[in-house]
Design a protein around this motif. Structure first.
Motif, PDB file in Angstrom:
ATOM      1  N   ARG A 129       0.841  -1.185   0.000  1.00 26.62           N
ATOM      2  CA  ARG A 129       0.000   0.000   0.000  1.00 26.62           C
ATOM      3  C   ARG A 129       0.886   1.247   0.000  1.00 26.62           C
ATOM      4  NH1 ARG A 129      -2.886   0.001   5.925  1.00 26.62           N
ATOM      5  NH2 ARG A 129      -3.654  -2.017   5.153  1.00 26.62           N
ATOM      6  N   LYS A 130       0.404   2.308  -0.638  1.00 24.91           N
ATOM      7  CA  LYS A 130       1.131   3.577  -0.649  1.00 24.91           C
ATOM      8  C   LYS A 130       0.611   4.437   0.492  1.00 24.91           C
ATOM      9  CE  LYS A 130       1.940   3.473  -5.646  1.00 24.91           C
ATOM     10  NZ  LYS A 130       1.744   4.171  -6.959  1.00 24.91           N
ATOM     11  N   GLY A 131       1.471   4.671   1.476  1.00 28.18           N
ATOM     12  CA  GLY A 131       1.039   5.385   2.661  1.00 28.18           C
ATOM     13  C   GLY A 131       0.326   4.449   3.612  1.00 28.18           C
ATOM     14  N   LEU A 132       0.311   4.799   4.882  1.00 25.10           N
ATOM     15  CA  LEU A 132      -0.252   3.898   5.889  1.00 25.10           C
ATOM     16  C   LEU A 132      -1.748   3.697   5.715  1.00 25.10           C
ATOM     17  CD1 LEU A 132       0.689   2.259   8.295  1.00 25.10           C
ATOM     18  CD2 LEU A 132       0.192   4.202   9.774  1.00 25.10           C
ATOM     19  N   GLU A 133      -2.432   4.686   5.137  1.00 24.71           N
ATOM     20  CA  GLU A 133      -3.884   4.586   4.952  1.00 24.71           C
ATOM     21  C   GLU A 133      -4.254   4.200   3.530  1.00 24.71           C
ATOM     22  OE1 GLU A 133      -5.762   4.771   7.539  1.00 24.71           O
ATOM     23  OE2 GLU A 133      -4.100   5.352   8.842  1.00 24.71           O
ATOM     24  N   GLY A 134      -3.281   3.839   2.701  1.00 23.81           N
ATOM     25  CA  GLY A 134      -3.557   3.512   1.314  1.00 23.81           C
ATOM     26  C   GLY A 134      -4.275   2.181   1.153  1.00 23.81           C
ATOM     27  N   ALA A 135      -4.752   1.951  -0.066  1.00 25.96           N
ATOM     28  CA  ALA A 135      -5.451   0.697  -0.381  1.00 25.96           C
ATOM     29  C   ALA A 135      -4.439  -0.406  -0.654  1.00 25.96           C
ATOM     30  CB  ALA A 135      -6.351   0.895  -1.600  1.00 25.96           C
ATOM     31  N   ASP A 136      -4.763  -1.602  -0.194  1.00 27.22           N
ATOM     32  CA  ASP A 136      -3.863  -2.746  -0.381  1.00 27.22           C
ATOM     33  C   ASP A 136      -3.998  -3.312  -1.792  1.00 27.22           C
ATOM     34  OD1 ASP A 136      -2.898  -2.594   2.192  1.00 27.22           O
ATOM     35  OD2 ASP A 136      -4.381  -3.997   3.003  1.00 27.22           O
ATOM     36  N   GLU A 137      -2.862  -3.586  -2.404  1.00 31.13           N
ATOM     37  CA  GLU A 137      -2.817  -4.231  -3.702  1.00 31.13           C
ATOM     38  C   GLU A 137      -1.912  -5.450  -3.612  1.00 31.13           C
ATOM     39  OE1 GLU A 137      -1.550  -1.496  -6.666  1.00 31.13           O
ATOM     40  OE2 GLU A 137      -3.072   0.010  -6.192  1.00 31.13           O
ATOM     41  N   VAL A 138      -2.276  -6.522  -4.301  1.00 30.52           N
ATOM     42  CA  VAL A 138      -1.475  -7.740  -4.265  1.00 30.52           C
ATOM     43  C   VAL A 138      -0.105  -7.461  -4.876  1.00 30.52           C
ATOM     44  CG1 VAL A 138      -1.245 -10.105  -5.104  1.00 30.52           C
ATOM     45  CG2 VAL A 138      -3.469  -9.265  -4.326  1.00 30.52           C
ATOM     46  N   PHE A 139       0.940  -7.810  -4.129  1.00 27.62           N
ATOM     47  CA  PHE A 139       2.309  -7.681  -4.629  1.00 27.62           C
ATOM     48  C   PHE A 139       2.814  -9.046  -5.105  1.00 27.62           C
ATOM     49  CE2 PHE A 139       6.976  -7.438  -3.762  1.00 27.62           C
ATOM     50  CZ  PHE A 139       7.284  -6.513  -4.754  1.00 27.62           C
ATOM     51  N   ILE A 140       2.745 -10.057  -4.225  1.00 26.21           N
ATOM     52  CA  ILE A 140       3.102 -11.428  -4.592  1.00 26.21           C
ATOM     53  C   ILE A 140       2.098 -12.373  -3.935  1.00 26.21           C
ATOM     54  CG2 ILE A 140       4.828 -13.261  -4.444  1.00 26.21           C
ATOM     55  CD1 ILE A 140       6.990 -11.162  -4.310  1.00 26.21           C
ATOM     56  N   ASP A 141       1.490 -13.228  -4.735  1.00 23.91           N
ATOM     57  CA  ASP A 141       0.583 -14.250  -4.210  1.00 23.91           C
ATOM     58  C   ASP A 141       1.220 -15.617  -4.444  1.00 23.91           C
ATOM     59  OD1 ASP A 141      -1.366 -15.985  -3.455  1.00 23.91           O
ATOM     60  OD2 ASP A 141      -2.944 -15.157  -4.740  1.00 23.91           O
ATOM     61  N   PRO A 142       1.893 -16.179  -3.439  1.00 25.17           N
ATOM     62  CA  PRO A 142       2.543 -17.481  -3.616  1.00 25.17           C
ATOM     63  C   PRO A 142       1.570 -18.584  -3.985  1.00 25.17           C
ATOM     64  CG  PRO A 142       3.271 -16.406  -1.587  1.00 25.17           C
ATOM     65  CD  PRO A 142       2.091 -15.646  -2.088  1.00 25.17           C
ATOM     66  N   ASN A 143       0.319 -18.482  -3.543  1.00 23.85           N
ATOM     67  CA  ASN A 143      -0.666 -19.529  -3.823  1.00 23.85           C
ATOM     68  C   ASN A 143      -1.042 -19.558  -5.299  1.00 23.85           C
ATOM     69  OD1 ASN A 143      -1.135 -20.144  -0.878  1.00 23.85           O
ATOM     70  ND2 ASN A 143      -1.758 -18.004  -0.939  1.00 23.85           N
ATOM     71  N   ALA A 144      -1.044 -18.406  -5.948  1.00 18.53           N
ATOM     72  CA  ALA A 144      -1.328 -18.364  -7.381  1.00 18.53           C
ATOM     73  C   ALA A 144      -0.135 -18.850  -8.191  1.00 18.53           C
ATOM     74  CB  ALA A 144      -1.695 -16.935  -7.795  1.00 18.53           C
TER      75      ALA A 144
END
Length: 612
Positions: A129-144
């Motif tokens: 996420r960008k900034g502490l209040e930012g929205a979460d985006e998948v960076f690495i999904d080991p399960n995929a």
């Protein structure tokens, strides 16, 4: 075909003992597959032949070994399938474990990396996420990437300009590690991919990083061959691995572990050389005046030999000194300041002197020092100025285990996690200026932690040392001597048992031993230190001097001297003790028809028994 009679152990036996269970399911005949003995396998040591008849099992790629494992698993599964309440235990265990979990956060510049697991995912997903209040985006999904769930990704280090992040990739449970790099401006993987790293970090310097790797193993021995002669290399971004520059090597002892670190401002490179679990050597090199180290570089020795543990924590640029944690003249550790130009021990100056409590670690952040102490097997965090002044304790939520607090020189806050016997891990933010903590993430659980209580008591060991012990149980439990109790302790490698969460123990506490809706008093957990952590290295060295005499004896002392409190009769308990060597007799006490029977957990441990 070998035939043996075994007794149900672990949680199953304890639940049966408490709730009645299936009284006929106490023992059963197990027909083990025959294991071939090779009379020719062994070694000649000092003129005597030492037989090793099962050495053929070390060949994990052979068809014979694979068949042996298959047949052993069949016996195990048959035994487990016969437990009448196993499905119910499994169902509730899954419910208790199935809660959202969060790890981190890890800050890299303005980015925050967070690990999330919805509950039962094989691997946690890495978000950014960008900034502490930012929205979460998948960076690495080991399960995929790997649906089997056997591939893990771990951060190894970020570049000084916060643009690049090196990640370690482990596959199929192997220690072998590939190192890959992500460009955080694009969130894309670069072309860099390094092979045959193991137990390595990525210490960034200029436009690349230092890392540790082994020689390429012979084909077919990647997972079975012994890794020898670890070396340190420097990798420049964009170059193929073949162009990496050798930085340090050892040609005499192939069993040494080595690694290089770099201080926050790229002022110094630090070199760590270890034999394993004992002490280690520590060296440093001034990157400002000496530049890139090479195999011919003469590193400055801070600690030689393997009798002590001395490590560089940070470099303080204002006073041009290294902050060093050491057990030299301080078995419970201290933090000292070292002038890089005068590294001899006589010139070291105390910043945080040795105390009665064990100093487990020191971190820096925002111009402060954070000292992690172990007191009576629980965490105590103290903060002070960079010169050691204004030392004061940080208030933690409760008695338990905490970790975190550190950061970069310019940070104003950091994160820390706190866990206990009934808290799997709550994450807090800690403000450096206000000395205040706030909850960042608290997991939603499928049980009520407030329904349980933890009590810490003390009892004397064989030599009079006060040993801390935790008693965890449901509130309102009757101390009537009928409570099944899990006695757990550990001794070895200078590791102490601090409060931690366990789903299996929570299942025991919650059910009180009564599966199948049987009414029964709540179970309790007695958790003692087989080795007093406050003694630090002194306890470990004494254990070695006396061939484990003190620590193994503690297992029996736990029972003989622990506060009675009417928790158990005839030690109606399942012992869970481990260590190297295993401290004391390993056995399961199974009450049947009003009497206790001792069932060996493993014939392998017969030679370890002390008065069993």
């Amino acid at each position: 075909m070998m035939t043996r009679t075994i007794f149900a152990a672990g949680c199953a036996s304890l639940l049966t003992a408490c709730g009645g269970g299936d009284q006929e399911h106490g023992s059963r005949t197990m027909n083990y597959p025959e294991t071939r003995k090779d009379s020719t396998a062994g070694d000649s040591l000092h003129g005597r032949f030492v037989a090793d008849p099962y050495r053929w099992l070390e060949n994990d790629t052979s068809a014979e070994t694979a068949d042996w494992v298959k047949r052993q698993n069949a016996v195990t599964q048959e035994q487990l399938a016969s437990i009448p309440f196993r499905k119910e235990v499994a169902r509730r265990f899954e419910e208790l474990y199935d809660f959202p979990k969060l790890g981190g956060p890890m800050r890299v510049g303005q980015l925050y990396f967070i690990w999330k697991n919805s509950g039962l995912q094989n691997q946690s997903v890495m978000y950014v996420r960008k900034g502490l209040e930012g929205a979460d985006e998948v960076f690495i999904d080991p399960n995929a990437i790997d649906p089997k769930g056997t591939t893990t990704f771990s951060p190894l280090g970020a570049s000084m300009d916060h643009r690049y992040l090196a990640m370690g990739v482990n596959r199929a449970g192997s220690d072998w590690q590939d190192i890959i790099v992500y460009d955080l401006t694009t969130m894309k993987q670069t072309s860099d991919e390094l092979k045959w790293a193991k137990f390595s970090g990525a210490a960034w310097y200029k436009d690349g990083f230092f890392y540790s790797r082994y020689p390429t193993p012979a084909k077919g021995t990647e997972l079975s061959g012994a890794a020898k002669f670890q070396k340190v290399y420097y990798h420049k971004l964009g170059d193929p691995q073949e162009k990496d520059k050798l930085v340090w090597e050892n040609r005499e002892n192939g069993d040494l572990y080595v690694g290089v670190g770099v201080t926050e401002g790229e002022e110094f490179a630090t070199l760590y050389v270890s034999t394993g679990t004992d002490g280690f050597e520590q060296y440093y090199h001034d990157l400002r005046s000496g530049g890139m180290p090479t195999p011919s570089t003469k590193w400055t020795a801070l600690q030689t030999g393997f009798d002590h543990k001395t490590s560089i924590v940070a470099y303080e640029p204002k006073n041009d000194r290294l902050l060093v944690m050491t057990d030299v003249d301080a078995p419970r550790y201290r933090l000292v300041a070292v002038d890089p130009k005068e590294p001899q021990q006589g010139a070291w100056k105390d910043i945080i002197p040795q105390k009665d409590e064990l100093l487990q670690g020191v971190s820096t952040g925002g111009g402060l020092l954070f000292a992690d102490y172990l007191k009576d097997a629980t965490t105590r965090i103290q903060r002070c100025n960079i010169d050691g002044s204004d030392m004061r304790e940080i208030e933690l939520p409760d008695l338990g285990s905490a970790g975190g607090f550190g950061g970069e020189r310019g940070d104003t806050f950091s994160f820390y996690s706190f866990s206990s016997f009934t808290d799997p891990g709550t994450i807090y933010t800690y403000d450096y200026a206000t000395d205040k903590s706030e909850v960042f993430y608290r997991p939603e659980l499928t049980f009520d932690p407030s329904a349980y209580e933890t009590e810490q008591v003390f009892y004397p060991s064989k030599d009079g040392t006060k040993i801390p012990m935790f008693i965890v149980h449901k509130k309102g439990v009757q101390q009537n001597g009928k409570n099944p109790t899990l006695l757990y302790a550990y001794g070895g490698f200078n590791i102490s048992l601090s409060p931690s969460f366990s789903t299996s123990r929570m299942l025991l506490l919650e059910q009180g031993g009564g599966m199948r809706n049987r009414a029964c008093a709540a179970a309790g957990i007695w958790r003692g230190l087989a080795q007093g952590g406050h003694e630090g290295e002194q306890a470990e060295r004494l254990r070695r001097l006396h061939r484990g005499g003190r620590v193994p004896d503690q297992g029996e002392v736990d029972r003989q001297r622990a506060p009675r409190r009417e928790w158990r009769q005839q030690w109606r308990a399942v012992d869970r003790r481990g260590g190297d060597p295993a401290p004391g007799p390993l056995r399961c006490l199974l009450p049947r028809s009003g009497r206790a029977r001792h069932a060996p957990l493993s014939e392998v441990h017969r030679w370890l028994r002390l008065g069993a």
